[in-house]
Design an enzyme around this catalytic site. Structure first.
Site, PDB file in Angstrom:
ATOM      1  N   HIS A 219       0.798  -1.386  -0.003  1.00  0.00           N
ATOM      2  CA  HIS A 219      -0.081   0.141   0.185  1.00  0.00           C
ATOM      3  C   HIS A 219       0.815   1.237  -0.030  1.00  0.00           C
ATOM      4  O   HIS A 219       0.206   2.376   0.071  1.00  0.00           O
ATOM      5  CB  HIS A 219      -1.068   0.099   1.063  1.00  0.00           C
ATOM      6  CG  HIS A 219      -0.375   0.365   2.456  1.00  0.00           C
ATOM      7  ND1 HIS A 219       0.341  -0.633   3.370  1.00  0.00           N
ATOM      8  CD2 HIS A 219       0.158   1.458   3.102  1.00  0.00           C
ATOM      9  CE1 HIS A 219       0.907   0.044   4.232  1.00  0.00           C
ATOM     10  NE2 HIS A 219       0.604   1.282   4.234  1.00  0.00           N
TER      11      HIS A 219
HETATM   12  C1  UD1 Z   1      -2.328   5.820   5.525  1.00  0.00           C
HETATM   13  C2  UD1 Z   1      -0.889   6.530   6.119  1.00  0.00           C
HETATM   14  C3  UD1 Z   1       0.205   5.472   6.060  1.00  0.00           C
HETATM   15  C4  UD1 Z   1      -0.273   4.061   6.571  1.00  0.00           C
HETATM   16  C5  UD1 Z   1      -1.531   3.622   5.934  1.00  0.00           C
HETATM   17  C6  UD1 Z   1      -2.080   2.487   6.753  1.00  0.00           C
HETATM   18  C7  UD1 Z   1      -0.484   8.814   5.736  1.00  0.00           C
HETATM   19  C8  UD1 Z   1       0.295   9.640   5.093  1.00  0.00           C
HETATM   20  N1  UD1 Z   1      -0.400   7.658   5.192  1.00  0.00           N
HETATM   21  O1  UD1 Z   1      -1.768   5.289   4.042  1.00  0.00           O
HETATM   22  O2  UD1 Z   1       1.170   5.854   6.667  1.00  0.00           O
HETATM   23  O3  UD1 Z   1       0.686   2.903   6.311  1.00  0.00           O
HETATM   24  O4  UD1 Z   1      -2.437   4.636   6.107  1.00  0.00           O
HETATM   25  O5  UD1 Z   1      -3.066   1.744   5.901  1.00  0.00           O
HETATM   26  O6  UD1 Z   1      -1.200   9.065   6.792  1.00  0.00           O
HETATM   27  N2  UD1 Z   1      -9.069   4.612   0.865  1.00  0.00           N
HETATM   28  C9  UD1 Z   1     -10.393   4.140   0.682  1.00  0.00           C
HETATM   29  N3  UD1 Z   1     -11.038   3.707   1.862  1.00  0.00           N
HETATM   30  C10 UD1 Z   1     -10.563   4.066   2.917  1.00  0.00           C
HETATM   31  C11 UD1 Z   1      -9.211   4.747   3.074  1.00  0.00           C
HETATM   32  C12 UD1 Z   1      -8.581   4.871   2.060  1.00  0.00           C
HETATM   33  O7  UD1 Z   1     -10.989   3.903  -0.455  1.00  0.00           O
HETATM   34  O8  UD1 Z   1     -11.133   3.763   4.182  1.00  0.00           O
HETATM   35  C13 UD1 Z   1      -8.273   5.004  -0.352  1.00  0.00           C
HETATM   36  C14 UD1 Z   1      -8.624   6.435  -0.746  1.00  0.00           C
HETATM   37  O9  UD1 Z   1      -8.786   6.512  -2.398  1.00  0.00           O
HETATM   38  C15 UD1 Z   1      -7.227   7.230  -0.137  1.00  0.00           C
HETATM   39  C16 UD1 Z   1      -6.401   6.269  -0.320  1.00  0.00           C
HETATM   40  O10 UD1 Z   1      -6.953   5.105  -0.105  1.00  0.00           O
HETATM   41  O11 UD1 Z   1      -6.973   8.443  -1.273  1.00  0.00           O
HETATM   42  C17 UD1 Z   1      -5.104   6.475   0.460  1.00  0.00           C
HETATM   43  O12 UD1 Z   1      -5.668   6.676   1.797  1.00  0.00           O
HETATM   44  P1  UD1 Z   1      -4.963   7.548   3.162  1.00  0.00           P
HETATM   45  O13 UD1 Z   1      -5.432   7.582   4.294  1.00  0.00           O
HETATM   46  O14 UD1 Z   1      -4.671   9.027   2.202  1.00  0.00           O
HETATM   47  O15 UD1 Z   1      -3.364   6.938   2.818  1.00  0.00           O
HETATM   48  P2  UD1 Z   1      -3.021   5.513   3.032  1.00  0.00           P
HETATM   49  O16 UD1 Z   1      -2.266   4.994   1.781  1.00  0.00           O
HETATM   50  O17 UD1 Z   1      -4.124   4.736   3.546  1.00  0.00           O
HETATM   51  N1  UDP Z   2      -4.009  -5.597   8.599  1.00  0.00           N
HETATM   52  C1  UDP Z   2      -5.287  -6.126   8.682  1.00  0.00           C
HETATM   53  N2  UDP Z   2      -6.049  -6.487   7.393  1.00  0.00           N
HETATM   54  C2  UDP Z   2      -5.478  -6.338   6.168  1.00  0.00           C
HETATM   55  C3  UDP Z   2      -4.052  -5.999   6.092  1.00  0.00           C
HETATM   56  C4  UDP Z   2      -3.349  -5.550   7.555  1.00  0.00           C
HETATM   57  O1  UDP Z   2      -6.021  -6.045   9.744  1.00  0.00           O
HETATM   58  O2  UDP Z   2      -6.016  -6.761   5.326  1.00  0.00           O
HETATM   59  C5  UDP Z   2      -3.433  -5.288   9.788  1.00  0.00           C
HETATM   60  C6  UDP Z   2      -2.225  -5.976  10.135  1.00  0.00           C
HETATM   61  O3  UDP Z   2      -2.297  -7.294  11.005  1.00  0.00           O
HETATM   62  C7  UDP Z   2      -1.426  -4.841  10.876  1.00  0.00           C
HETATM   63  C8  UDP Z   2      -1.883  -3.600  10.511  1.00  0.00           C
HETATM   64  O4  UDP Z   2      -3.041  -4.105   9.590  1.00  0.00           O
HETATM   65  O5  UDP Z   2      -1.502  -5.144  12.544  1.00  0.00           O
HETATM   66  C9  UDP Z   2      -0.778  -2.875   9.673  1.00  0.00           C
HETATM   67  O6  UDP Z   2      -1.450  -1.845   8.873  1.00  0.00           O
HETATM   68  P1  UDP Z   2      -0.935  -1.047   7.645  1.00  0.00           P
HETATM   69  O7  UDP Z   2      -0.299  -2.002   6.823  1.00  0.00           O
HETATM   70  O8  UDP Z   2      -2.196  -0.615   7.008  1.00  0.00           O
HETATM   71  O9  UDP Z   2      -0.237   0.167   7.903  1.00  0.00           O
HETATM   72  P2  UDP Z   2       1.277   0.281   8.314  1.00  0.00           P
HETATM   73  O10 UDP Z   2       1.538  -0.667   9.520  1.00  0.00           O
HETATM   74  O11 UDP Z   2       2.219   0.160   7.089  1.00  0.00           O
HETATM   75  O12 UDP Z   2       1.366   1.721   8.848  1.00  0.00           O
END
Ligand code: UD1
Ligand code: UDP
Length: 381
Positions: A219
């Site tokens: 991601h």
């Molecule tokens: C965010 C965090 C990242 C973390 C990740 C965990 C920042 C800058 N990034 O990244 O550090 O590792 O969360 O998962 O804060 N979207 C949906 N539904 C949702 C959420 C997101 O469709 O419920 C889609 C949207 O298109 C959105 C994109 O995902 O624009 C990115 O979401 P965003 O929260 O901005 O960043 P993440 O990549 O999720």
């Molecule tokens: N995780 C989850 N469902 C998924 C993928 C990940 O519950 O389909 C959990 C995983 O067990 C871990 C956390 O999400 O505890 C990690 O979050 P993510 O990868 O979104 O973010 P990061 O840790 O890179 O910030």
């Protein structure tokens, strides 16, 4: 009684927060009240509500419903919302986790109005400021009053940046307290491991056997937003699958799901979608996910949390990034960096899958990090 205001917004923060909320409920309910603020950064049911339900996290007292957006606007909207809640609630401290935009918004909003910030997962560094998370972490650590680092390396990083390891109390923004506490995600892995086996039936429904598949998550913007990298990662997965002896399960983050349609190699997309060894599913709940981790033969990921969970569940891990904050994994040889390079990924898979002597000593604490953190909070406030 002290009042803590916890700010969460993204999937890994709900998971981390559940360890602290559980420890408050079980051990400190007479001394600490916790109010949860959800920024709304993640909002789909499988990225948000499911964790509150499954991990018994108290319902948020506020949901700012900020949603997705560019960094500046998203962070600013969160800050404005958090500031008004802080002014109304006047907590003793604000508790934030990790390195997302929700973390940064909480840190800036609270510190500017002189409310102490407690940062859990302090000190981690990738030394790559092109990552939004690196900027969030650095800024957050530098305005925090209590900094809890899961690793020794984290403490070292903080000291190098001039955040002193002072033992003189009371701690405040100019005299921060720095603690090595272990990893609260490990608290959760231990606590939910058995429950997950009992409750999740995902493995059965996907017809997966123990040790027969590779679990993949992806991601990071560096991988999802650079089509060539996304293409190259999937090309490598396709190549590894050609041998026919390994399945792949890929619970896809919504960000990656959106970018999947833009994969430059249309043929590759078709091949992957029709490859019955590769199963792409929407992101799953925590219990389902840790079941997938526990039974995988190897984990490929660019997630910070998943890298560590690979270690907790003693699985080799391929990190699809060029650097990691969790350098202990590289030093111990349980994980390898393989970036998004097709050749490197294929080679790294061959190497890691062949290693039978990996050791996983207990380097992330004893599973009681949350209790330790709460004791230190009580001592200071
Ligand atoms: C965010 C965090 C990242 C973390 C990740 C965990 C920042 C800058 N990034 O990244 O550090 O590792 O969360 O998962 O804060 N979207 C949906 N539904 C949702 C959420 C997101 O469709 O419920 C889609 C949207 O298109 C959105 C994109 O995902 O624009 C990115 O979401 P965003 O929260 O901005 O960043 P993440 O990549 O999720
Ligand atoms: N995780 C989850 N469902 C998924 C993928 C990940 O519950 O389909 C959990 C995983 O067990 C871990 C956390 O999400 O505890 C990690 O979050 P993510 O990868 O979104 O973010 P990061 O840790 O890179 O910030």
């Amino acid at each position: 009684m002290i009042k803590i205001l916890t700010i969460v917004g993204a999937r890994p923060q709900f998971i981390k927060a559940s360890a602290i909320s559980r420890a408050i409920r079980d051990h400190f309910s007479k001394e600490i009240t916790e109010l949860i603020v959800h920024t709304g950064q993640h909002y789909d049911d499988n990225m948000s509500s499911v964790f509150f339900r499954e991990m018994e996290i108290p319902e948020p007292a506020y949901n700012l419903e900020v949603g997705s957006g560019k960094h500046g606007k998203q962070t600013a909207d969160m800050m404005a919302g958090i500031e008004s809640i802080l002014t109304k609630e006047n907590p003793n401290a604000v508790l934030i986790y990790g390195d997302t935009n929700s973390t940064l918004a909480g840190a800036l909003a609270a510190s500017k109005i002189h409310i102490p910030v407690i940062h859990v997962e302090a000190g981690l560094r990738s030394f790559n400021k092109s990552m939004p998370e690196e900027i969030n972490r650095i800024v957050t650590d530098h305005v925090s009053t209590l900094l809890f680092s899961p690793t020794e390396k984290g403490i070292e990083n903080l000291l190098k940046e001039g955040i002193s390891n002072n033992t003189e109390k009371p701690y405040h923004i100019d005299n921060p307290g720095v603690f090595h506490c272990g990893d609260i995600m490990y608290d959760n892995a231990l606590y939910f491991s058995k429950v997950a086996e009992d409750k999740s039936n995902l493995l059965a429904s996907l017809k997966l056997k123990n040790n027969s598949y590779v679990l993949v998550t992806l991601h990071r913007d560096i991988n999802t937003d650079v089509p060539e990298r996304l293409n190259s990662i999937f090309k490598a997965i396709e190549r590894i699958s050609e041998k026919g002896d390994t399945k792949f399960v890929i619970p896809l983050h919504p960000r990656t799901r959106k970018k999947w349609g833009e994969l430059p190699d249309e043929t590759l997309k078709d091949i992957i979608e029709n490859n019955n060894l590769i199963t792409i599913i929407p992101a799953v709940s925590y219990l389902d996910f840790i079941c997938l981790e526990k039974n995988a033969k190897l984990i490929m990921t660019d997630s910070g949390g998943v890298q560590k969970e690979s270690y907790f569940f003693e699985k080799p891990c391929m990190i699809m990034r060029d650097e990691t904050e969790w350098v202990e994994l590289l030093e111990l040889g349980t994980a390898q960096l393989c970036g998004a390079d097709e050749e490197k990924i294929v080679q790294s898979y061959k190497e890691l899958i062949g290693k039978k002597d990996l050791k996983f000593p207990e380097i992330y604490g004893d599973g009681h990090a949350a209790k330790f953190i709460l004791k230190k909070i009580l001592e200071n406030f």
